[in-house]
Design an enzyme around this catalytic site. Structure first.
Site, PDB file in Angstrom:
ATOM      1  N   GLY A 184       0.828  -1.216   0.000  1.00 17.36           N
ATOM      2  CA  GLY A 184       0.000   0.000   0.000  1.00 17.36           C
ATOM      3  C   GLY A 184       0.854   1.253   0.000  1.00 17.36           C
ATOM      4  O   GLY A 184       0.480   2.295   0.564  1.00 17.36           O
TER       5      GLY A 184
ATOM      6  N   TYR B 185     -14.524  -1.118   9.124  1.00 14.21           N
ATOM      7  CA  TYR B 185     -13.116  -0.730   9.292  1.00 14.21           C
ATOM      8  C   TYR B 185     -12.634  -1.125  10.695  1.00 14.21           C
ATOM      9  O   TYR B 185     -11.590  -1.760  10.864  1.00 14.21           O
ATOM     10  CB  TYR B 185     -12.999   0.778   9.080  1.00 14.21           C
ATOM     11  CG  TYR B 185     -11.606   1.348   9.178  1.00 14.21           C
ATOM     12  CD1 TYR B 185     -10.625   1.014   8.254  1.00 14.21           C
ATOM     13  CD2 TYR B 185     -11.280   2.266  10.190  1.00 14.21           C
ATOM     14  CE1 TYR B 185      -9.353   1.570   8.325  1.00 14.21           C
ATOM     15  CE2 TYR B 185     -10.018   2.835  10.262  1.00 14.21           C
ATOM     16  CZ  TYR B 185      -9.056   2.479   9.332  1.00 14.21           C
ATOM     17  OH  TYR B 185      -7.793   3.036   9.406  1.00 14.21           O
TER      18      TYR B 185
ATOM     19  N   ARG C 185      -1.709  -0.121  -7.199  1.00  7.55           N
ATOM     20  CA  ARG C 185      -1.627   0.890  -8.261  1.00  7.55           C
ATOM     21  C   ARG C 185      -0.349   0.724  -9.060  1.00  7.55           C
ATOM     22  O   ARG C 185       0.719   0.488  -8.492  1.00  7.55           O
ATOM     23  CB  ARG C 185      -1.604   2.312  -7.670  1.00  7.55           C
ATOM     24  CG  ARG C 185      -2.829   2.638  -6.866  1.00  7.55           C
ATOM     25  CD  ARG C 185      -2.814   4.112  -6.525  1.00  7.55           C
ATOM     26  NE  ARG C 185      -3.188   4.335  -5.140  1.00  7.55           N
ATOM     27  CZ  ARG C 185      -3.245   5.518  -4.560  1.00  7.55           C
ATOM     28  NH1 ARG C 185      -2.916   6.602  -5.230  1.00  7.55           N
ATOM     29  NH2 ARG C 185      -3.611   5.640  -3.299  1.00  7.55           N
TER      30      ARG C 185
HETATM   31  P1  NAD Z   1      -4.435   5.032   1.751  1.00  6.74           P
HETATM   32  O1  NAD Z   1      -5.851   4.695   1.438  1.00  6.74           O
HETATM   33  O2  NAD Z   1      -3.948   6.390   1.480  1.00  6.74           O
HETATM   34  O3  NAD Z   1      -3.463   4.003   1.016  1.00  6.74           O
HETATM   35  C1  NAD Z   1      -3.741   2.639   0.977  1.00  6.74           C
HETATM   36  C2  NAD Z   1      -3.028   2.060  -0.217  1.00  6.74           C
HETATM   37  O4  NAD Z   1      -3.354   0.673  -0.275  1.00  6.74           O
HETATM   38  C3  NAD Z   1      -3.462   2.687  -1.554  1.00  6.74           C
HETATM   39  O5  NAD Z   1      -2.342   3.181  -2.262  1.00  6.74           O
HETATM   40  C4  NAD Z   1      -4.141   1.549  -2.302  1.00  6.74           C
HETATM   41  O6  NAD Z   1      -3.894   1.567  -3.702  1.00  6.74           O
HETATM   42  C5  NAD Z   1      -3.487   0.330  -1.647  1.00  6.74           C
HETATM   43  N1  NAD Z   1      -4.294  -0.880  -1.768  1.00  6.74           N
HETATM   44  C6  NAD Z   1      -5.636  -1.021  -1.703  1.00  6.74           C
HETATM   45  N2  NAD Z   1      -5.989  -2.305  -1.914  1.00  6.74           N
HETATM   46  C7  NAD Z   1      -4.832  -2.988  -2.119  1.00  6.74           C
HETATM   47  C8  NAD Z   1      -4.527  -4.345  -2.390  1.00  6.74           C
HETATM   48  N3  NAD Z   1      -5.503  -5.259  -2.512  1.00  6.74           N
HETATM   49  N4  NAD Z   1      -3.241  -4.691  -2.519  1.00  6.74           N
HETATM   50  C9  NAD Z   1      -2.248  -3.778  -2.421  1.00  6.74           C
HETATM   51  N5  NAD Z   1      -2.473  -2.467  -2.188  1.00  6.74           N
HETATM   52  C10 NAD Z   1      -3.754  -2.090  -2.026  1.00  6.74           C
HETATM   53  O7  NAD Z   1      -4.211   4.641   3.294  1.00  6.74           O
HETATM   54  P2  NAD Z   1      -3.142   5.241   4.308  1.00  6.74           P
HETATM   55  O8  NAD Z   1      -3.743   6.438   4.910  1.00  6.74           O
HETATM   56  O9  NAD Z   1      -1.815   5.321   3.690  1.00  6.74           O
HETATM   57  O10 NAD Z   1      -3.196   4.122   5.438  1.00  6.74           O
HETATM   58  C11 NAD Z   1      -2.306   3.039   5.473  1.00  6.74           C
HETATM   59  C12 NAD Z   1      -2.652   2.182   6.681  1.00  6.74           C
HETATM   60  O11 NAD Z   1      -2.635   2.966   7.866  1.00  6.74           O
HETATM   61  C13 NAD Z   1      -4.053   1.554   6.617  1.00  6.74           C
HETATM   62  O12 NAD Z   1      -4.013   0.285   7.232  1.00  6.74           O
HETATM   63  C14 NAD Z   1      -4.875   2.478   7.472  1.00  6.74           C
HETATM   64  O13 NAD Z   1      -5.987   1.815   8.045  1.00  6.74           O
HETATM   65  C15 NAD Z   1      -3.880   2.862   8.545  1.00  6.74           C
HETATM   66  N6  NAD Z   1      -4.228   4.127   9.179  1.00  6.74           N
HETATM   67  C16 NAD Z   1      -4.194   5.287   8.468  1.00  6.74           C
HETATM   68  C17 NAD Z   1      -4.553   6.471   9.095  1.00  6.74           C
HETATM   69  C18 NAD Z   1      -4.547   7.790   8.371  1.00  6.74           C
HETATM   70  O14 NAD Z   1      -5.037   8.787   8.915  1.00  6.74           O
HETATM   71  N7  NAD Z   1      -4.000   7.863   7.177  1.00  6.74           N
HETATM   72  C19 NAD Z   1      -4.945   6.457  10.451  1.00  6.74           C
HETATM   73  C20 NAD Z   1      -4.994   5.247  11.114  1.00  6.74           C
HETATM   74  C21 NAD Z   1      -4.604   4.076  10.487  1.00  6.74           C
HETATM   75  C1  AKB Z   2      -9.833   7.110   8.894  1.00  4.03           C
HETATM   76  O1  AKB Z   2     -10.409   8.187   9.176  1.00  4.03           O
HETATM   77  O2  AKB Z   2     -10.396   6.121   8.429  1.00  4.03           O
HETATM   78  C2  AKB Z   2      -8.368   7.005   9.236  1.00  4.03           C
HETATM   79  C3  AKB Z   2      -8.189   6.470  10.602  1.00  4.03           C
HETATM   80  C4  AKB Z   2      -8.221   7.376  11.761  1.00  4.03           C
HETATM   81  O3  AKB Z   2      -8.054   5.282  10.764  1.00  4.03           O
HETATM   82  N1  AKB Z   2      -7.760   8.282   9.041  1.00  4.03           N
END
Ligand code: NAD
Ligand code: AKB
Length: 320
Positions: A8, A141, A36
Site C-alpha cells: 500500500g 473498518y 496501483r
Molecule cells: P491510503 O488509502 O492512502 O493508502 C492505501 C493504499 O493501499 C493505496 O495506495 C491503495 O492503492 C493500496 N491498496 C488497496 N488495496 C490494495 C490491495 N488489494 N493490494 C495492495 N495495495 C492495495 O491509506 P493510508 O492512509 O496510507 O493508510 C495506510 C494504513 O494505515 C491503513 O491500514 C490504514 O488503516 C492505517 N491508518 C491510516 C490512518 C490515516 O489517517 N491515514 C490512520 C490510522 C490508520
Molecule cells: C480514517 O479516518 O479512516 C483514518 C483512521 C483514523 O483510521 N484516518
C-alpha cells in the site's frame, strides 16, 4: 541491514514512509509495492513491485525473490470507503493481513501493522481512552482493525512472528491525499484554506478526534520497529496521539495565518456517526513509557508547517 517491503506504498502514509525508510536504510533495501501501477520510479522510492495483497502467491513470491525480512503492511481500505464497500474492506483488510502474516511466518519476517482509533467503539471510554479497554467498534473498518490486532498477537504468540503495531489517529499531511477516511476533513481543510480561504466541513464543529502530523507518525512507525522487543509490554497495538482537536479549533488555528479563512458545515451523517463512535482523546502513556514515543508537533506547530509547505507547493505550481 534490513530488507523492507511496504504494501500500500502509494497511499497517504506510504508516500512519506518509503522515502524515510530509503533515507535510513538505503534505496537498495526498500521495496515499495501497491495495487496501483506506477508510471515512473523515483530514486527516493526504492524498488517497486506491483502487488495485490489479496493474492497470497504474489506476496510470497516478492518476499522470497527480494529476500525481505520486514514488512510494513499499509494496504487497506479506510473507514469511509470501508463503510461503503464492507465486503471489499473485509477482503483487503483481513485477507491481505492474513496473507502477509502467513508469508511472514514462512519467511521469518517482522511485520508492522497500523491499527487505528477506529478499533474503538461507542462503549469504549471516550476521554483518555486507556491502552487496554473495551473494543466493540460498529464499523467494518473497526472490525478489521480489532481483528487485525488480535491476529497479529496470535501470530506472535503461536508462531513467534515479530508483529508490532500502533493505533494511529487521523494523520495530517501534505504529500499525498488521504484515502477515504473520517479524519480526511483536516487535510482537506488545509488545502481549501490555501486555495480558496473557504472550507465546507463534513463533520460538525465540535467533533473532537485525535490527530497527528505525518512526520511524527513516520518517526513512531520506524522507532517501534527498531526498539528491542524486550521493552514492549504490548504488541498490537499501542495507543499514540499528538493532539485532540475539533474542526472549529483547527479552523481557528488556520485563521491565525489566513485571517479571512471561513468555514461552514454540511454534516455527512455516515462519517459523523463513525466519528461519534471513536475516542475524543487517547491515553498514550504506554507508548511513551515502553519505547519513548514523543511527538514533536502540536496543533500550532503542525498548522504553521502545513500552511508553509502547501503555500510553497501552490507558488511552485503557478511558476511551472
Ligand atoms: P491510503 O488509502 O492512502 O493508502 C492505501 C493504499 O493501499 C493505496 O495506495 C491503495 O492503492 C493500496 N491498496 C488497496 N488495496 C490494495 C490491495 N488489494 N493490494 C495492495 N495495495 C492495495 O491509506 P493510508 O492512509 O496510507 O493508510 C495506510 C494504513 O494505515 C491503513 O491500514 C490504514 O488503516 C492505517 N491508518 C491510516 C490512518 C490515516 O489517517 N491515514 C490512520 C490510522 C490508520
Ligand atoms: C480514517 O479516518 O479512516 C483514518 C483512521 C483514523 O483510521 N484516518
Amino acid at each position: 541491514m534490513r530488507r523492507i517491503l511496504v504494501t500500500g506504498a502509494r497511499g497517504q502514509i506510504g508516500s512519506e514512509l518509503v522515502p524515510a525508510l530509503v533515507e535510513r536504510y538505503g534505496a537498495e533495501n526498500i521495496v515499495a509495492s501497491d495495487l496501483r501501477l506506477v508510471p515512473g520510479r523515483l530514486s527516493s522510492e526504492g524498488e517497486y513491485e506491483h502487488l495485490d495483497c489479496t493474492q497470497p502467491q504474489q506476496i510470497l513470491e516478492v518476499i522470497r525473490r527480494r529476500d525481505v525480512d520486514t514488512v510494513y503492511h499499509l494496504a487497506a481500505l479506510l473507514s469511509a470507503v470501508a463503510e461503503e464497500r464492507p465486503h471489499a474492506a473485509w477482503s483487503v483488510n483481513m485477507g491481505g493481513l492474513y496473507n502477509v502474516l502467513e508469508a511472514a511466518r514462512h519467511y521469518h519476517c517482522r511485520v508492522f501493522f497500523p491499527s487505528s482509533i477506529g478499533a474503538f467503539g461507542p462503549s469504549t471510554p471516550r476521554e483518555r481512552t486507556p491502552q487496554i479497554t473495551i473494543q466493540r467498534p460498529i464499523t467494518m473498518y473497526g472490525v478489521t482493525k480489532v481483528a487485525g490486532e488480535l491476529l497479529c498477537d496470535y501470530y506472535a504468540g503461536r508462531f513467534g512472528v515479530d508483529t508490532r503495531g500502533i493505533r494511529l489517529p487521523g494523520l495530517i499531511s501534505h504529500v499525498a491525499p488521504p484515502g477515504g477516511g473520517t479524519t480526511d476533513y483536516a487535510v482537506e481543510m488545509f488545502h481549501q484554506a490555501v486555495r480558496y480561504s473557504h472550507y465546507t466541513c463534513f463533520l460538525g464543529p465540535d467533533t473532537c478526534l485525535d490527530m497527528m502530523y505525518m512526520p511524527d507518525a513516520i518517526e513512531a512507525m520506524i522507532e517501534l520497529m527498531e526498539v528491542d522487543a524486550a521493552r514492549l509490554r504490548h504488541r498490537n497495538a499501542y495507543n499514540v496521539t499528538a493532539m485532540s482537536i475539533t474542526p472549529a479549533e483547527l479552523a481557528a488555528e488556520i485563521r491565525k495565518h489566513i485571517p479571512d479563512f471561513a468555514i461552514d458545515y454540511e454534516v455527512d451523517p455516515i462519517r459523523q456517526s463513525i466519528a461519534n463512535s471513536w475516542p475524543r482523546s487517547l491515553d498514550d502513556a504506554a507508548a511513551r513509557e515502553d519505547w519513548g514515543f514523543a511527538p514533536s508537533f502540536d496543533l500550532a506547530a503542525m498548522t504553521k508547517d502545513m500552511l508553509a509547505r502547501l503555500s510553497e507547493k501552490t507558488r511552485k505550481l503557478k511558476r511551472d
